[in-house]
Design a protein around this motif. Structure first.
Motif, mmCIF file in Angstrom:
data_model
loop_
_atom_site.group_PDB
_atom_site.id
_atom_site.type_symbol
_atom_site.label_atom_id
_atom_site.label_comp_id
_atom_site.label_asym_id
_atom_site.label_seq_id
_atom_site.Cartn_x
_atom_site.Cartn_y
_atom_site.Cartn_z
ATOM 1 N N THR A 441 0.838 -1.194 0.000
ATOM 2 C CA THR A 441 0.000 0.000 0.000
ATOM 3 C C THR A 441 0.876 1.248 0.000
ATOM 4 N N VAL A 442 0.557 2.174 -0.879
ATOM 5 C CA VAL A 442 1.247 3.461 -0.931
ATOM 6 C C VAL A 442 0.311 4.515 -0.349
ATOM 7 N N ASP A 443 0.813 5.288 0.597
ATOM 8 C CA ASP A 443 0.041 6.378 1.198
ATOM 9 C C ASP A 443 0.414 7.691 0.528
ATOM 10 N N VAL A 444 -0.589 8.513 0.275
ATOM 11 C CA VAL A 444 -0.362 9.826 -0.337
ATOM 12 C C VAL A 444 -1.117 10.872 0.470
ATOM 13 N N ALA A 445 -0.428 11.923 0.871
ATOM 14 C CA ALA A 445 -1.059 13.060 1.558
ATOM 15 C C ALA A 445 -0.924 14.287 0.662
ATOM 16 N N VAL A 446 -2.067 14.799 0.197
ATOM 17 C CA VAL A 446 -2.067 16.030 -0.605
ATOM 18 C C VAL A 446 -2.361 17.180 0.353
ATOM 19 N N LEU A 447 -1.378 18.056 0.520
ATOM 20 C CA LEU A 447 -1.493 19.134 1.501
ATOM 21 C C LEU A 447 -2.176 20.358 0.887
ATOM 22 N N PRO A 448 -2.659 21.271 1.704
ATOM 23 C CA PRO A 448 -3.327 22.474 1.174
ATOM 24 C C PRO A 448 -2.407 23.282 0.265
ATOM 25 N N PRO A 449 -2.981 23.965 -0.722
ATOM 26 C CA PRO A 449 -2.170 24.772 -1.650
ATOM 27 C C PRO A 449 -1.466 25.916 -0.937
ATOM 28 N N ILE A 450 -0.317 26.284 -1.454
ATOM 29 C CA ILE A 450 0.498 27.356 -0.882
ATOM 30 C C ILE A 450 0.612 28.479 -1.909
ATOM 31 N N ASP A 451 0.172 29.653 -1.538
ATOM 32 C CA ASP A 451 0.249 30.824 -2.416
ATOM 33 C C ASP A 451 1.671 31.379 -2.369
ATOM 34 N N VAL A 452 2.343 31.374 -3.504
ATOM 35 C CA VAL A 452 3.723 31.866 -3.563
ATOM 36 C C VAL A 452 3.802 33.232 -4.237
ATOM 37 N N GLY A 453 2.653 33.847 -4.452
ATOM 38 C CA GLY A 453 2.624 35.105 -5.188
ATOM 39 C C GLY A 453 3.416 36.227 -4.540
ATOM 40 N N ALA A 454 3.496 36.226 -3.209
ATOM 41 C CA ALA A 454 4.210 37.302 -2.507
ATOM 42 C C ALA A 454 5.674 36.969 -2.255
ATOM 43 N N TRP A 455 6.122 35.796 -2.686
ATOM 44 C CA TRP A 455 7.526 35.426 -2.462
ATOM 45 C C TRP A 455 8.449 36.293 -3.326
ATOM 46 N N ASP A 456 9.620 36.574 -2.793
ATOM 47 C CA ASP A 456 10.647 37.303 -3.535
ATOM 48 C C ASP A 456 11.531 36.278 -4.241
ATOM 49 N N PRO A 457 11.500 36.202 -5.578
ATOM 50 C CA PRO A 457 12.310 35.206 -6.288
ATOM 51 C C PRO A 457 13.800 35.316 -6.007
ATOM 52 N N ARG A 458 14.248 36.484 -5.549
ATOM 53 C CA ARG A 458 15.674 36.676 -5.282
ATOM 54 C C ARG A 458 16.086 36.188 -3.894
ATOM 55 N N ASP A 459 15.084 35.941 -3.034
ATOM 56 C CA ASP A 459 15.401 35.569 -1.656
ATOM 57 C C ASP A 459 14.266 34.705 -1.102
ATOM 58 N N MET A 460 14.274 33.438 -1.464
ATOM 59 C CA MET A 460 13.184 32.585 -1.001
ATOM 60 C C MET A 460 13.681 31.287 -0.353
ATOM 61 N N ASP A 461 14.931 31.285 0.094
ATOM 62 C CA ASP A 461 15.478 30.090 0.741
ATOM 63 C C ASP A 461 14.655 29.692 1.968
ATOM 64 N N ALA A 462 14.298 30.674 2.791
ATOM 65 C CA ALA A 462 13.539 30.360 4.011
ATOM 66 C C ALA A 462 12.145 29.852 3.666
ATOM 67 N N ASP A 463 11.521 30.430 2.628
ATOM 68 C CA ASP A 463 10.193 29.981 2.210
ATOM 69 C C ASP A 463 10.249 28.529 1.712
ATOM 70 N N ILE A 464 11.258 28.215 0.917
ATOM 71 C CA ILE A 464 11.404 26.853 0.392
ATOM 72 C C ILE A 464 11.687 25.878 1.532
ATOM 73 N N ALA A 465 12.491 26.306 2.498
ATOM 74 C CA ALA A 465 12.798 25.440 3.645
ATOM 75 C C ALA A 465 11.524 25.092 4.416
ATOM 76 N N ARG A 466 10.604 26.039 4.516
ATOM 77 C CA ARG A 466 9.344 25.768 5.222
ATOM 78 C C ARG A 466 8.492 24.747 4.459
ATOM 79 N N VAL A 467 8.508 24.837 3.136
ATOM 80 C CA VAL A 467 7.757 23.859 2.345
ATOM 81 C C VAL A 467 8.384 22.473 2.494
ATOM 82 N N ARG A 468 9.703 22.411 2.430
ATOM 83 C CA ARG A 468 10.379 21.125 2.626
ATOM 84 C C ARG A 468 10.045 20.536 3.989
#
Length: 482
Positions: A441-468
């Motif tokens: 059996t394979v378990d899959v958890a689909v988590l709520p969507p995350i709005d990335v519209g306000a992220w700064d493409p030049r500085d998003m290491d912390a945002d990506i770390a939170r998603v990870r």
């Protein structure tokens, strides 16, 4: 919570979570038979090693003793043969072969239950220790993948940069292993009265006696008797087995189901003369046929998030070739994928992914990879979702690796959310470097969507770390299925 007799993994996890926390609590794991499933404990005779390619012979000595000896005679046999075989070689040779063996073979024999226990102790702030009679050549690659910093093992002596054929100090066998753990406890301010120890074989009875919570894992007959006499809890993991004939037959049936399902699905929408409806029918029908033929079940949590919002960038943790089937079964339609260029050579998935309009990228060429991703933004704006593994490649174990930024840049540019899709146990269905499919059996958890519209493409290491971290936390504390 007092643990006695046969216990389950959830019961033990509950006890860990409700028990003492912090670094003064140790969780000490034996290796062979406890963290990694068994290999043959006997070593190849010296006369056969001498007639083999040097690297192959050294690999045999490392691999054939991973399971660990269960008797004094087995351990003496291991030491006698391996130390002679290694004498005169550079430690770097053995370290390199050990690392290659882990990537090619040993990783597939790691118990996922042990992985989960290690993560639970880590979350409780405990000091996790791997203690083994084996050498660092055999265990350090696994310890690194498991995230274990403290490893107690038998050390080999060197002279002039070469192995001498003797141990450096006493081997960590029986009471010596327990003594090494006791010394470590003193040096690191560990409290044995609040600590845990895990082992499978009778030689490790002294190690289990050291801890307040000793756990006999996959115990042999003598350990079972000792556990009964001392009222120690006994924990059993599912055996790790090489592919059987039934697994090979299941795999053949799965490939047949995949191809016939894909053909039938595409043909069922051929009348539309439109590629997308044909691709959607191909994907969903092929996935359903593959699951039926292999006997693999999928349990989903958060299925509603897989349907809306669309389009989206679906992020998934990648451990198995079977992930493709899992994604198709969960998402069903309206998506395509970003995959590595090497998949184009796969005789099954290559053609199917090309028909589904997947984007293939060359990971070795950063410039061309970025160029290849530019049209994906238009794909998303056109209403088609994308699935991508932000780790960039399949992992050897359930460990979540570092996330690359490409998928997040695409989501920002296209103005769509990212949706984490966490997969558990796919690596047990089909190991990383194997095409053989096992039932499960394979378990899959689909988590709520995350709005990335306000992220700064030049500085998003912390945002990506939170998603990870969402992936890490979900694997540790799995949500209930829908």
């Amino acid at each position: 919570m007092k643990l006695i007799g046969n216990i389950t993994l959830p019961e033990l996890i509950s006890a860990i979570r409700s028990g003492p926390q912090g670094p003064q609590v140790a969780a000490v794991f034996d290796f062979g038979g406890t963290v990694v499933a068994g290999f043959a404990p006997t070593a190849m005779p010296l006369r056969r090693w001498r007639h083999r390619d040097s690297d192959a012979a050294l690999a045999d000595t490392l691999l054939h003793s991973i399971r660990g000896a269960r008797t004094e005679g087995e351990f003496e046999h291991f030491l006698q043969h391996t130390t002679h075989a290694w004498s005169g070689h550079r430690p770097e040779e053995l370290r390199d072969i050990g690392a290659r063996l882990f990537r090619s073979t040993i990783h597939g024999h790691l118990y996922p239950e042990a992985w989960q226990l290690i993560r639970e102790h880590e979350a409780a702030g405990h000091t996790v220790v791997l203690a083994t009679s084996l050498t660092g050549f055999q265990v350090l690659p696994a310890a690194a993948e498991l995230g274990i910093d403290h490893v107690l093992h038998t050390r080999m002596a060197t002279a002039d940069g070469l192995l001498t054929g003797f141990t450096d100090g006493k081997p960590l066998w029986r009471t010596e292993k327990a003594a090494a753990v006791a010394r470590f406890a003193v040096d690191h301010d560990i409290d044995p009265a609040r600590s845990y120890a895990y082992a499978d074989a009778a030689p490790d009875i002294p190690l289990l006696e050291w801890a307040n919570t000793p756990i006999a894992v996959n115990p042999g007959p003598r350990m079972v008797l000792a556990a009964r006499q001392r009222e120690w809890p006994v924990l059993s993991f599912r055996p790790r087995e090489s592919p059987r004939l039934v697994d090979l037959a299941r795999t053949a049936a799965g490939f047949t189901g995949l191809l016939s399902g894909a053909a039938f699905g595409a043909a069922s929408r051929a009348g539309t003369r439109e590629r997308r409806p044909m691709a959607d029918a191909m994907i969903s029908t092929a996935a359903a046929a593959t699951l039926r033929s292999t006997g693999v079940r999928i349990r989903v949590s958060g299925a509603d998030h897989a349907r809306a919002p669309r389009p989206a960038v679906f992020l998934f943790n990648h451990q198995s070739q079977f992930d493709m089937v899992v994604l198709a079964a969960v998402l069903r339609s309206g998506f395509t994928a970003i995959v590595k260029k090497e998949v184009t050579t796969n005789p099954v998935f290559g053609p199917l992914l090309r028909f589904a309009e997947a984007t293939f990228i060359d990971r070795s060429d950063t410039t061309s990879a970025k160029t290849a991703l530019e049209p994906v933004v238009d794909t998303l704006r056109g209403g088609l979702s994308i699935v991508v593994a932000p780790e960039g490649t399949r992992s050897l174990t359930p460990r979540i690796g570092p996330f690359k930024k490409g998928a997040f840049h695409i989501a920002i540019a296209a103005g769509v959310p990212v949706i984490p899709l966490v997969i558990r146990n796919a690596g047990e269905i089909a190991w990383r470097n194997s095409a053989v499919v096992r039932k499960g059996t394979v378990d899959v958890a689909v988590l709520p969507p995350i709005d990335v519209g306000a992220w700064d493409p030049r500085d998003m290491d912390a945002d990506i770390a939170r998603v990870r971290q969402l992936f890490v936390d979900t694997l540790l504390d799995w949500p209930a299925a829908d």
